[in-house]
Design a protein around this motif. Structure first.
Motif, PDB file in Angstrom:
ATOM      1  N   SER A   1     -22.014  36.142 -10.369  1.00 35.79           N
ATOM      2  CA  SER A   1     -20.717  36.421 -10.988  1.00 35.79           C
ATOM      3  C   SER A   1     -20.653  35.658 -12.301  1.00 35.79           C
ATOM      4  CB  SER A   1     -19.568  35.963 -10.082  1.00 35.79           C
ATOM      5  OG  SER A   1     -19.548  36.750  -8.913  1.00 35.79           O
ATOM      6  N   TYR A   2     -20.081  36.288 -13.305  1.00 35.16           N
ATOM      7  CA  TYR A   2     -20.096  35.748 -14.657  1.00 35.16           C
ATOM      8  C   TYR A   2     -18.711  35.783 -15.299  1.00 35.16           C
ATOM      9  CZ  TYR A   2     -25.112  36.730 -14.273  1.00 35.16           C
ATOM     10  OH  TYR A   2     -26.416  36.778 -13.868  1.00 35.16           O
ATOM     11  N   ALA A   3     -18.502  34.853 -16.211  1.00 33.93           N
ATOM     12  CA  ALA A   3     -17.374  34.895 -17.143  1.00 33.93           C
ATOM     13  C   ALA A   3     -17.944  34.527 -18.509  1.00 33.93           C
ATOM     14  CB  ALA A   3     -16.274  33.923 -16.743  1.00 33.93           C
ATOM     15  N   TRP A   4     -17.817  35.442 -19.447  1.00 30.78           N
ATOM     16  CA  TRP A   4     -18.282  35.217 -20.815  1.00 30.78           C
ATOM     17  C   TRP A   4     -17.080  35.180 -21.737  1.00 30.78           C
ATOM     18  CZ3 TRP A   4     -22.602  39.423 -21.648  1.00 30.78           C
ATOM     19  CH2 TRP A   4     -23.747  39.099 -20.896  1.00 30.78           C
ATOM     20  N   PHE A   5     -17.032  34.188 -22.592  1.00 30.03           N
ATOM     21  CA  PHE A   5     -16.017  34.063 -23.626  1.00 30.03           C
ATOM     22  C   PHE A   5     -16.716  34.354 -24.953  1.00 30.03           C
ATOM     23  CE2 PHE A   5     -14.502  31.933 -20.001  1.00 30.03           C
ATOM     24  CZ  PHE A   5     -13.123  31.841 -20.070  1.00 30.03           C
ATOM     25  N   LEU A   6     -16.403  35.487 -25.545  1.00 30.23           N
ATOM     26  CA  LEU A   6     -17.129  35.990 -26.714  1.00 30.23           C
ATOM     27  C   LEU A   6     -16.235  35.978 -27.948  1.00 30.23           C
ATOM     28  CD1 LEU A   6     -18.610  39.092 -24.877  1.00 30.23           C
ATOM     29  CD2 LEU A   6     -19.694  36.846 -25.183  1.00 30.23           C
ATOM     30  N   GLN A   7     -16.587  35.158 -28.924  1.00 28.59           N
ATOM     31  CA  GLN A   7     -15.842  35.140 -30.184  1.00 28.59           C
ATOM     32  C   GLN A   7     -16.488  36.151 -31.125  1.00 28.59           C
ATOM     33  OE1 GLN A   7     -15.649  31.356 -32.170  1.00 28.59           O
ATOM     34  NE2 GLN A   7     -14.359  32.143 -33.799  1.00 28.59           N
ATOM     35  N   MET A   8     -15.659  37.027 -31.671  1.00 25.09           N
ATOM     36  CA  MET A   8     -16.136  38.137 -32.494  1.00 25.09           C
ATOM     37  C   MET A   8     -15.762  37.937 -33.969  1.00 25.09           C
ATOM     38  SD  MET A   8     -17.304  40.212 -30.032  1.00 25.09           S
ATOM     39  CE  MET A   8     -17.440  41.820 -30.803  1.00 25.09           C
ATOM     40  N   LYS A   9     -16.610  38.456 -34.833  1.00 20.42           N
ATOM     41  CA  LYS A   9     -16.309  38.507 -36.264  1.00 20.42           C
ATOM     42  C   LYS A   9     -17.038  39.711 -36.837  1.00 20.42           C
ATOM     43  CE  LYS A   9     -16.455  35.979 -40.578  1.00 20.42           C
ATOM     44  NZ  LYS A   9     -16.939  34.776 -41.267  1.00 20.42           N
ATOM     45  N   ASP A  10     -16.293  40.588 -37.489  1.00 12.67           N
ATOM     46  CA  ASP A  10     -16.860  41.784 -38.115  1.00 12.67           C
ATOM     47  C   ASP A  10     -17.707  42.604 -37.132  1.00 12.67           C
ATOM     48  OD1 ASP A  10     -15.673  41.060 -40.565  1.00 12.67           O
ATOM     49  OD2 ASP A  10     -17.408  39.818 -41.102  1.00 12.67           O
ATOM     50  N   GLY A  11     -17.231  42.723 -35.888  1.00 11.65           N
ATOM     51  CA  GLY A  11     -17.910  43.549 -34.898  1.00 11.65           C
ATOM     52  C   GLY A  11     -19.135  42.911 -34.266  1.00 11.65           C
ATOM     53  N   ARG A  12     -19.360  41.633 -34.506  1.00 10.56           N
ATOM     54  CA  ARG A  12     -20.517  40.923 -33.947  1.00 10.56           C
ATOM     55  C   ARG A  12     -20.049  39.739 -33.117  1.00 10.56           C
ATOM     56  NH1 ARG A  12     -24.334  44.254 -34.248  1.00 10.56           N
ATOM     57  NH2 ARG A  12     -26.073  42.976 -34.828  1.00 10.56           N
ATOM     58  N   ILE A  13     -20.834  39.379 -32.122  1.00 13.25           N
ATOM     59  CA  ILE A  13     -20.566  38.165 -31.340  1.00 13.25           C
ATOM     60  C   ILE A  13     -21.154  37.000 -32.126  1.00 13.25           C
ATOM     61  CG2 ILE A  13     -21.018  36.922 -29.194  1.00 13.25           C
ATOM     62  CD1 ILE A  13     -21.405  39.745 -27.873  1.00 13.25           C
ATOM     63  N   ILE A  14     -20.292  36.058 -32.503  1.00 15.36           N
ATOM     64  CA  ILE A  14     -20.767  34.913 -33.288  1.00 15.36           C
ATOM     65  C   ILE A  14     -20.846  33.632 -32.455  1.00 15.36           C
ATOM     66  CG2 ILE A  14     -20.001  35.860 -35.496  1.00 15.36           C
ATOM     67  CD1 ILE A  14     -17.612  33.826 -35.297  1.00 15.36           C
ATOM     68  N   ARG A  15     -20.098  33.588 -31.347  1.00 14.75           N
ATOM     69  CA  ARG A  15     -20.106  32.416 -30.478  1.00 14.75           C
ATOM     70  C   ARG A  15     -19.810  32.878 -29.061  1.00 14.75           C
ATOM     71  NH1 ARG A  15     -17.063  29.730 -33.403  1.00 14.75           N
ATOM     72  NH2 ARG A  15     -18.711  28.672 -34.514  1.00 14.75           N
ATOM     73  N   ALA A  16     -20.532  32.304 -28.105  1.00 19.70           N
ATOM     74  CA  ALA A  16     -20.314  32.672 -26.703  1.00 19.70           C
ATOM     75  C   ALA A  16     -20.418  31.445 -25.820  1.00 19.70           C
ATOM     76  CB  ALA A  16     -21.338  33.712 -26.265  1.00 19.70           C
ATOM     77  N   HIS A  17     -19.601  31.445 -24.778  1.00 20.28           N
ATOM     78  CA  HIS A  17     -19.706  30.463 -23.702  1.00 20.28           C
ATOM     79  C   HIS A  17     -19.811  31.260 -22.404  1.00 20.28           C
ATOM     80  CE1 HIS A  17     -18.245  27.689 -26.756  1.00 20.28           C
ATOM     81  NE2 HIS A  17     -18.791  26.754 -26.011  1.00 20.28           N
ATOM     82  N   ALA A  18     -20.898  31.035 -21.678  1.00 20.55           N
ATOM     83  CA  ALA A  18     -21.170  31.793 -20.453  1.00 20.55           C
ATOM     84  C   ALA A  18     -21.100  30.862 -19.245  1.00 20.55           C
ATOM     85  CB  ALA A  18     -22.547  32.439 -20.536  1.00 20.55           C
ATOM     86  N   PHE A  19     -20.420  31.351 -18.211  1.00 18.66           N
ATOM     87  CA  PHE A  19     -20.289  30.631 -16.953  1.00 18.66           C
ATOM     88  C   PHE A  19     -20.806  31.523 -15.834  1.00 18.66           C
ATOM     89  CE2 PHE A  19     -17.129  29.156 -19.889  1.00 18.66           C
ATOM     90  CZ  PHE A  19     -17.093  27.781 -19.716  1.00 18.66           C
ATOM     91  N   PHE A  20     -21.591  30.938 -14.909  1.00 17.97           N
ATOM     92  CA  PHE A  20     -22.090  31.675 -13.754  1.00 17.97           C
ATOM     93  C   PHE A  20     -22.499  30.691 -12.683  1.00 17.97           C
ATOM     94  CE2 PHE A  20     -25.607  31.479 -16.871  1.00 17.97           C
ATOM     95  CZ  PHE A  20     -26.550  30.763 -16.156  1.00 17.97           C
ATOM     96  N   ASP A  21     -22.896  31.200 -11.525  1.00 19.58           N
ATOM     97  CA  ASP A  21     -23.330  30.377 -10.401  1.00 19.58           C
ATOM     98  C   ASP A  21     -24.714  29.809 -10.709  1.00 19.58           C
ATOM     99  OD1 ASP A  21     -24.317  29.337  -8.002  1.00 19.58           O
ATOM    100  OD2 ASP A  21     -23.549  30.991  -6.791  1.00 19.58           O
ATOM    101  N   SER A  22     -24.744  28.535 -11.063  1.00 18.52           N
ATOM    102  CA  SER A  22     -26.002  27.884 -11.433  1.00 18.52           C
ATOM    103  C   SER A  22     -26.972  27.777 -10.258  1.00 18.52           C
ATOM    104  CB  SER A  22     -25.741  26.482 -11.988  1.00 18.52           C
ATOM    105  OG  SER A  22     -25.024  26.551 -13.187  1.00 18.52           O
ATOM    106  N   ILE A  23     -26.461  27.621  -9.054  1.00 24.01           N
ATOM    107  CA  ILE A  23     -27.332  27.495  -7.882  1.00 24.01           C
ATOM    108  C   ILE A  23     -28.100  28.794  -7.660  1.00 24.01           C
ATOM    109  CG2 ILE A  23     -27.386  27.181  -5.370  1.00 24.01           C
ATOM    110  CD1 ILE A  23     -24.970  25.261  -5.755  1.00 24.01           C
ATOM    111  N   ALA A  24     -27.406  29.927  -7.702  1.00 25.95           N
ATOM    112  CA  ALA A  24     -28.078  31.225  -7.530  1.00 25.95           C
ATOM    113  C   ALA A  24     -29.092  31.461  -8.650  1.00 25.95           C
ATOM    114  CB  ALA A  24     -27.053  32.354  -7.494  1.00 25.95           C
ATOM    115  N   PHE A  25     -28.714  31.124  -9.871  1.00 26.47           N
ATOM    116  CA  PHE A  25     -29.620  31.309 -11.007  1.00 26.47           C
ATOM    117  C   PHE A  25     -30.863  30.444 -10.850  1.00 26.47           C
ATOM    118  CE2 PHE A  25     -31.347  30.072 -15.078  1.00 26.47           C
ATOM    119  CZ  PHE A  25     -31.486  31.277 -15.734  1.00 26.47           C
TER     120      PHE A  25
END
Length: 171
Positions: A134-158
């Motif tokens: 399961s994931y939660a991504w926080f995507l900061q956009m500028k001019d239609g592009r992702i310029i910054r992201a913070h991704a959260f997920f289950d580290s144990i499963a990964f």
């Protein structure tokens, strides 16, 4: 000018000013909403392409994206470019999969220049075992592009998957 006329003129002036401010605020809100909707739509299309096997949200990455994987997984850190992130995380991840990862979105939120994607993704690893997270991504956009992201997920499963399965082409 009689006092009643002065007061009426003042009220009309205040009313006109308030109306102009309200129109300006509505216009600014409409611009913000359209930017939010445009960003949300771009990310939704990226997820649709990923689910269909014809692309992914990674197609929206700016060359100099800053992608941070939060937590304590083997991949947790900040990647300072599109190529670093794809080369060190996404390609090695995909090389560990027999059947590609397929996302299922729970919700996409948009506010200002940021889109938040809450989703699950499942696939089959090269060893035949399922991989799901399961994931939660926080995507900061500028001019239609992702310029910054913070991704959260289950580290144990990964981590379990990352250590258990060797990428294709490796012993």
């Amino acid at each position: 000018m009689p006092r009643i006329l002065k007061n009426a003129a003042r009220l009309i002036g205040l009313s006109a000013a308030a109306g102009a401010i309200a129109l300006a605020a509505q216009s600014a809100a409409a611009r913000g909403t359209s930017e939010e909707e445009r960003n949300r739509t771009l990310v939704a299309r990226g997820f649709d392409a990923w689910a269909a096997g014809t692309g992914s949200p990674y197609d929206l990455l700016a060359d100099d994206v800053s992608w941070t994987i939060a937590g304590n997984s083997a991949a947790s850190r900040t990647y300072s470019s599109r190529e670093a992130f794809l080369g060190e995380v996404i390609r090695p991840f995909n090389a560990r999969m027999r059947d590609r990862l397929i996302p299922t979105i729970h919700r996409l939120y948009a506010e200002g220049d940021t889109v938040i994607a809450h989703f699950d993704a499942k696939g089959t690893a090269r060893d035949g075992k399922p991989y799901a997270n399961s994931y939660a991504w926080f995507l900061q956009m500028k001019d239609g592009r992702i310029i910054r992201a913070h991704a959260f997920f289950d580290s144990i499963a990964f981590n379990e998957f990352w250590q258990r399965v060797q990428p294709a082409g490796q012993p």
